[in-house]
Design a protein around this motif. Structure first.
Motif, short mmCIF file in Angstrom:
data_model
loop_
_atom_site.label_atom_id
_atom_site.label_comp_id
_atom_site.label_asym_id
_atom_site.label_seq_id
_atom_site.Cartn_x
_atom_site.Cartn_y
_atom_site.Cartn_z
N TYR A 88 -15.98 29.80 56.16
CA TYR A 88 -15.63 30.64 54.69
C TYR A 88 -16.57 31.37 54.61
CZ TYR A 88 -12.21 26.70 53.54
OH TYR A 88 -11.17 25.87 53.50
N PHE A 89 -18.23 31.06 54.86
CA PHE A 89 -19.04 32.05 54.34
C PHE A 89 -19.02 33.20 55.12
CE2 PHE A 89 -23.55 33.49 55.49
CZ PHE A 89 -23.92 33.47 54.36
N HIS A 90 -18.81 33.20 56.60
CA HIS A 90 -18.65 34.42 57.48
C HIS A 90 -17.44 35.09 57.35
CE1 HIS A 90 -22.61 33.46 59.10
NE2 HIS A 90 -22.19 32.29 59.27
N ALA A 91 -16.34 34.15 56.89
CA ALA A 91 -15.02 35.08 56.67
C ALA A 91 -14.96 35.81 55.46
CB ALA A 91 -13.98 34.14 56.83
N ALA A 92 -15.87 35.50 54.45
CA ALA A 92 -15.82 36.05 53.07
C ALA A 92 -15.57 37.57 53.19
CB ALA A 92 -17.08 35.46 52.19
N ASP A 93 -16.47 38.25 54.04
CA ASP A 93 -16.87 39.70 53.98
C ASP A 93 -15.39 40.28 54.30
OD1 ASP A 93 -19.13 39.97 53.47
OD2 ASP A 93 -19.91 39.82 55.40
N ALA A 94 -14.71 39.63 55.26
CA ALA A 94 -13.30 40.29 55.66
C ALA A 94 -12.14 39.64 54.52
CB ALA A 94 -12.93 39.59 57.02
N LEU A 95 -12.35 38.56 54.13
CA LEU A 95 -11.24 38.15 53.23
C LEU A 95 -11.18 38.14 51.82
CD1 LEU A 95 -10.19 35.23 55.57
CD2 LEU A 95 -9.07 37.04 55.36
N GLY A 96 -12.57 38.42 51.37
CA GLY A 96 -13.06 38.59 49.92
C GLY A 96 -13.46 37.54 49.12
N ASP A 97 -13.40 37.69 47.97
CA ASP A 97 -14.09 36.95 46.96
C ASP A 97 -13.56 35.37 46.69
OD1 ASP A 97 -15.69 38.66 46.14
OD2 ASP A 97 -14.60 39.30 44.44
N ALA A 98 -12.13 35.21 46.93
CA ALA A 98 -11.37 33.96 47.19
C ALA A 98 -12.05 32.97 48.42
CB ALA A 98 -10.06 34.03 47.21
N VAL A 99 -12.28 33.63 49.20
CA VAL A 99 -12.85 32.79 50.18
C VAL A 99 -14.15 32.60 50.14
CG1 VAL A 99 -13.33 32.73 53.01
CG2 VAL A 99 -10.94 33.54 52.10
N GLU A 100 -14.73 33.28 49.38
CA GLU A 100 -16.40 33.19 49.34
C GLU A 100 -16.52 32.03 48.10
OE1 GLU A 100 -19.86 35.79 46.96
OE2 GLU A 100 -19.36 36.36 48.78
N ALA A 101 -15.48 32.06 47.17
CA ALA A 101 -15.59 30.80 46.27
C ALA A 101 -15.19 29.62 46.86
CB ALA A 101 -14.66 31.18 45.08
N ARG A 102 -14.47 29.63 48.16
CA ARG A 102 -14.19 28.32 48.72
C ARG A 102 -15.42 27.76 49.41
NH1 ARG A 102 -8.77 29.70 51.85
NH2 ARG A 102 -8.98 27.53 52.90
N ALA A 103 -16.25 29.11 50.06
CA ALA A 103 -17.46 28.66 50.66
C ALA A 103 -18.41 28.10 49.76
CB ALA A 103 -18.06 29.95 51.20
N VAL A 104 -18.65 28.60 48.57
CA VAL A 104 -19.29 27.76 47.50
C VAL A 104 -19.06 26.45 47.21
CG1 VAL A 104 -20.21 27.96 45.26
CG2 VAL A 104 -20.16 30.08 46.39
N ALA A 105 -17.83 26.31 46.96
CA ALA A 105 -17.18 24.85 46.69
C ALA A 105 -17.57 24.03 48.05
CB ALA A 105 -15.78 24.89 46.42
N ALA A 106 -17.16 24.51 49.44
CA ALA A 106 -17.46 23.64 50.36
C ALA A 106 -19.00 23.29 50.50
CB ALA A 106 -16.97 24.33 51.51
N PHE A 107 -19.69 24.16 50.28
CA PHE A 107 -21.21 24.13 50.44
C PHE A 107 -21.69 23.05 49.50
CE2 PHE A 107 -21.80 28.09 52.70
CZ PHE A 107 -22.17 27.81 53.98
N ASP A 108 -21.21 23.18 48.09
CA ASP A 108 -21.66 21.93 47.25
C ASP A 108 -21.04 20.71 47.63
OD1 ASP A 108 -22.54 23.95 45.62
OD2 ASP A 108 -20.81 24.05 44.17
N THR A 109 -19.71 20.64 48.28
CA THR A 109 -19.40 19.27 48.73
C THR A 109 -20.40 18.69 49.66
OG1 THR A 109 -16.99 19.90 48.24
CG2 THR A 109 -17.53 18.01 49.77
N ALA A 110 -20.63 19.66 50.81
CA ALA A 110 -21.44 19.25 52.05
C ALA A 110 -23.03 18.70 51.26
CB ALA A 110 -21.59 20.45 52.87
N LEU A 111 -23.31 19.54 50.48
CA LEU A 111 -24.52 19.18 49.91
C LEU A 111 -24.68 17.96 49.25
CD1 LEU A 111 -27.56 20.33 49.79
CD2 LEU A 111 -27.18 21.54 47.88
#
Length: 130
Positions: A88-111
């Motif tokens: 998600y983190f690396h796709a955010a530039d291509a896919l926008g804020d919604a994917v960046e928000a998914r990256a944040v949530a997924a990093f929170d879960t992983a952490l």
């Protein structure tokens, strides 16, 4: 060695390591090819991680859907959740804020699953700087 005598999973980890170093993509490509050569000997979870990494390394945005499906299949697996977040983190530039928000949530879960993971923390710091 008993679990992976071909070292396919070690080669997969090497792909990620080359990415962190910003190394020549040829090194990462050779490591990925080594992992793929022996993928049939990997357990299903590891094969799925390899398939996801192949899409991700190729810049194929289908990796986003594949990452979500893998995280749904293994919701309590810190490794899977990290890889999901990384995609998600690396796709955010291509896919926008919604994917960046998914990256944040997924990093929170992983952490939450692995609070000592330097892999997760490095990306989380990058997100905080954005």
């Amino acid at each position: 060695v008993e679990l992976d005598s071909t070292f396919a999973f070690a080669a997969l980890r090497l792909v990620e390591t080359y990415g962190w170093r910003g190394a020549d993509t040829g090194d990462a490509a050779r490591a990925l090819a080594a992992a793929v050569r022996h993928a049939d000997r990997l357990a299903p979870r590891e094969r799925a991680l390899l398939d996801l990494r192949r899409l991700h390394e190729a810049g194929d945005l289908r990796a986003v859907e594949r990452a979500a499906a893998l995280a749904e299949r293994y919701p309590g697996d810190a490794e899977v959740r990290y890889v999901e977040a990384d995609v998600y983190f690396h796709a955010a530039d291509a896919l926008g804020d919604a994917v960046e928000a998914r990256a944040v949530a997924a990093f929170d879960t992983a952490l939450a699953l692995d609070s000592l993971s330097s892999r997760v923390l490095a990306h989380a710091m990058d997100l905080a700087r954005r």
